[in-house]
Design an enzyme around this catalytic site. Sequence first.
Site, PDB file in Angstrom:
ATOM      1  NE  ARG A  55      75.722  20.475 106.094  1.00  0.00           N
ATOM      2  CZ  ARG A  55      75.725  19.476 106.991  1.00  0.00           C
ATOM      3  NH1 ARG A  55      76.772  18.666 107.076  1.00  0.00           N
ATOM      4  NH2 ARG A  55      74.700  19.290 107.794  1.00  0.00           N
TER       5      ARG A  55
ATOM      6  NE  ARG B 193      73.807  14.385 106.473  1.00  0.00           N
ATOM      7  CZ  ARG B 193      74.296  15.276 107.319  1.00  0.00           C
ATOM      8  NH1 ARG B 193      74.033  16.554 107.158  1.00  0.00           N
ATOM      9  NH2 ARG B 193      75.064  14.904 108.312  1.00  0.00           N
TER      10      ARG B 193
ATOM     11  CG  HIS C  75      70.114  18.571 109.428  1.00  0.00           C
ATOM     12  ND1 HIS C  75      70.141  18.656 110.802  1.00  0.00           N
ATOM     13  CD2 HIS C  75      71.401  18.360 109.055  1.00  0.00           C
ATOM     14  CE1 HIS C  75      71.392  18.490 111.237  1.00  0.00           C
ATOM     15  NE2 HIS C  75      72.170  18.329 110.199  1.00  0.00           N
TER      16      HIS C  75
ATOM     17  CG  LEU D 124      80.528  20.088 112.721  1.00  0.00           C
ATOM     18  CD1 LEU D 124      80.918  19.045 113.773  1.00  0.00           C
ATOM     19  CD2 LEU D 124      79.724  21.199 113.371  1.00  0.00           C
TER      20      LEU D 124
ATOM     21  N   GLY E 237      78.495  30.704 116.893  1.00  0.00           N
ATOM     22  CA  GLY E 237      78.661  29.265 116.725  1.00  0.00           C
ATOM     23  C   GLY E 237      80.081  28.988 116.262  1.00  0.00           C
TER      24      GLY E 237
ATOM     25  N   GLY F  93      76.818  36.323 115.689  1.00  0.00           N
ATOM     26  CA  GLY F  93      76.717  34.867 115.755  1.00  0.00           C
ATOM     27  C   GLY F  93      78.002  34.288 116.326  1.00  0.00           C
TER      28      GLY F  93
ATOM     29  CB  SER G 257      74.544  11.156 114.555  1.00  0.00           C
ATOM     30  OG  SER G 257      75.688  11.123 113.733  1.00  0.00           O
TER      31      SER G 257
ATOM     32  CD  GLU H  45      72.918  25.964 108.297  1.00  0.00           C
ATOM     33  OE1 GLU H  45      73.332  25.750 109.451  1.00  0.00           O
ATOM     34  OE2 GLU H  45      71.817  25.558 107.886  1.00  0.00           O
TER      35      GLU H  45
ATOM     36  CB  ALA I 105      81.192  30.203 111.184  1.00  0.00           C
TER      37      ALA I 105
END
Length: 644
Positions: A442, A337, A408, A448, A42, A40, A284, A432, A44
């Site tokens: 979260r 959220r 999400h 990020l 991304g 991976g 966003s 993640e 991280a």
Amino acid sequence: MILDSKIPEGPLAEKWDKHKFDVKLVNPANKRKYDIIVVGTGLAGASAAATFGELGYNVKAFCFQDSPRRAHSIAAQGGINAAKNYQNDGDSVFRLFYDTIKGGDYRAREANVYRLAQVSVNIIDQCVAQGVPFARDYGGLLANRSFGGAQVSRTFYARGQTGQQLLLGAYSALNRQIAYGKVKMYPRTEMLDLVMVDGKARGIVVRNLITGKIESHSAHAVVLATGGYGNVFFLSTNAMGSNATAAWRAYKKGALFANPCYTQIHPTCIPVSGGYQSKLTLMSESLRNDGRVWVPKTKEIAERLRKGEITVNDIAEADRDYYLERKYPAFGNLVPRDVASRNAKLVCDEGRGVGSSGLAVYLDFADAIKRDGQAAIAAKYGNLFEMYAKITDENPYERPMRIYPAVHYTMGGLWVDYNLMTSIPGLYAAGEANFSDHGANRLGASALMQGLADGYFVLPYTIGDYLAKMPYDKVPVDHPAFLEAEKNVVDINNKLLSINGNRTVDEFHKALGAIMWEYCGMARNAEGLQFAKQEIRKLRDEFWRDVKVVGVNEELNITLEKANRVADFLELGELMVEDALHRNESCGGHFREEYQTPENEALRDDENFAYVAAWEFTGVGNDPVLHKEDLKFENVKLTQRSYK
């Protein structure tokens, strides 16, 4: 099995510094003798691989995309949190820690979260040094804006493209190491199995997605930074290729999977528009800084609106219900959220939803445009408004956006200790892909932060502590453990290709997604979860009898790729349901209808469920074994969350 989180002793604020001093170091001259695999690329994965290379380790980095540049981190829009307190508005490391613990509904480890808040300030410095073009205020300092669950402005941003700009920074650092020869990059290559030798992670088996070649790679340690598993729901804001296969196959080799039912349903997404849709688009959370969320005050007005008898602009101010501002005056539209999503569902369930389906609420910028002017709003959110207009053919400057919650992010993931090592020695999980920092919910702009904290600042210390105790010897890829893992991968592919059934992979994926959304989505109950568990088992049996996978292995075969991923989702979905069923409480993104306050808020049971649920694989179709890691709160007081 006893779960040892390896949290250092001592005061909260000193744990990480003390731990960094206590960990064993690898002599610079010896680092070149160790190989590390990173799966991976991304935020991280790319930051970890780049930093390992900079330190001198030999790194192999793998991604299924054609370039690390296309990792899903690029889609993150709103920003990244850091406790810099540039606004002088009362922020601090402890406040960021407290907000994160509270926002996660008291289901995260204190020590991990405090470390995250501590290193957040270093992340911004690192990224600025890499040239990330954060927005700046009139004085030249980096600008901040607010996100949900916080009463301070601590979110650094680059218009609505923060993830893209941060990934470009990490990608640049990664490319520097590729050019130096310290990182070897394997794009279009997907991990399909973990290889263990003497109980330790010693390599992976991958499939070249262009040629179909199955091959093995050996290393002294393996890092999984493969993102979350939201695509188990079929429709989500994740990139369509995002999947859980690497983490899931590690789970089947013995890595524990923690809190799988904690799914974040993001409140501001463009609503579903039809049965043939394959992806949802996030708007966003930063839009809630200036946008006001509302629905018609009565269902009669909403019904007239849905029938087209009136337009949104015909609804008088007195007939609008700004329900978040009304119910949560302290936080207003910037509640976390999970709270915003549940309230959107509530008003839609009451018949007050808008749009043709009735499954949408308004996000309205009329007041902000009147106050600040359209140019100022465009400067902040212009690319997001443009994206919305292109997808919906509606002008958000002239009429409110329609939004509705969508899957999400997943807070669950592979269980890791304080060093980010899973229950398998030598196997690490970052970003993640692990469960560690967000509890049951979260906060916005924290994904990020965690990805880069893990990659740039945590793993480089903790993996050295492990490698320092490892011999330099390499395990050859003709070791029986590698050959057995390769055979397993080949057998699964051959089985998928030989079924030649009547239903496509996507049909099964959609059917699974419908079950998950209906019974393990925004609201769950015991009866529905029991039903879902049986339905998933039936669907999985049908999949292995009736799926149609065309083509052969030895070529680019997207259907075969999907089939492997959906096969894993069909097992993971059952584990998510199992976890949701056992947790007889509501917390964060896990909302059990049986456990709510009179005001419809999540009702936790701290006495019986203040623990991390870590599940052990016992075979497909068998009930997994639950292990518990008790959560200890010594620096915050557990209370019923209130944003009023």
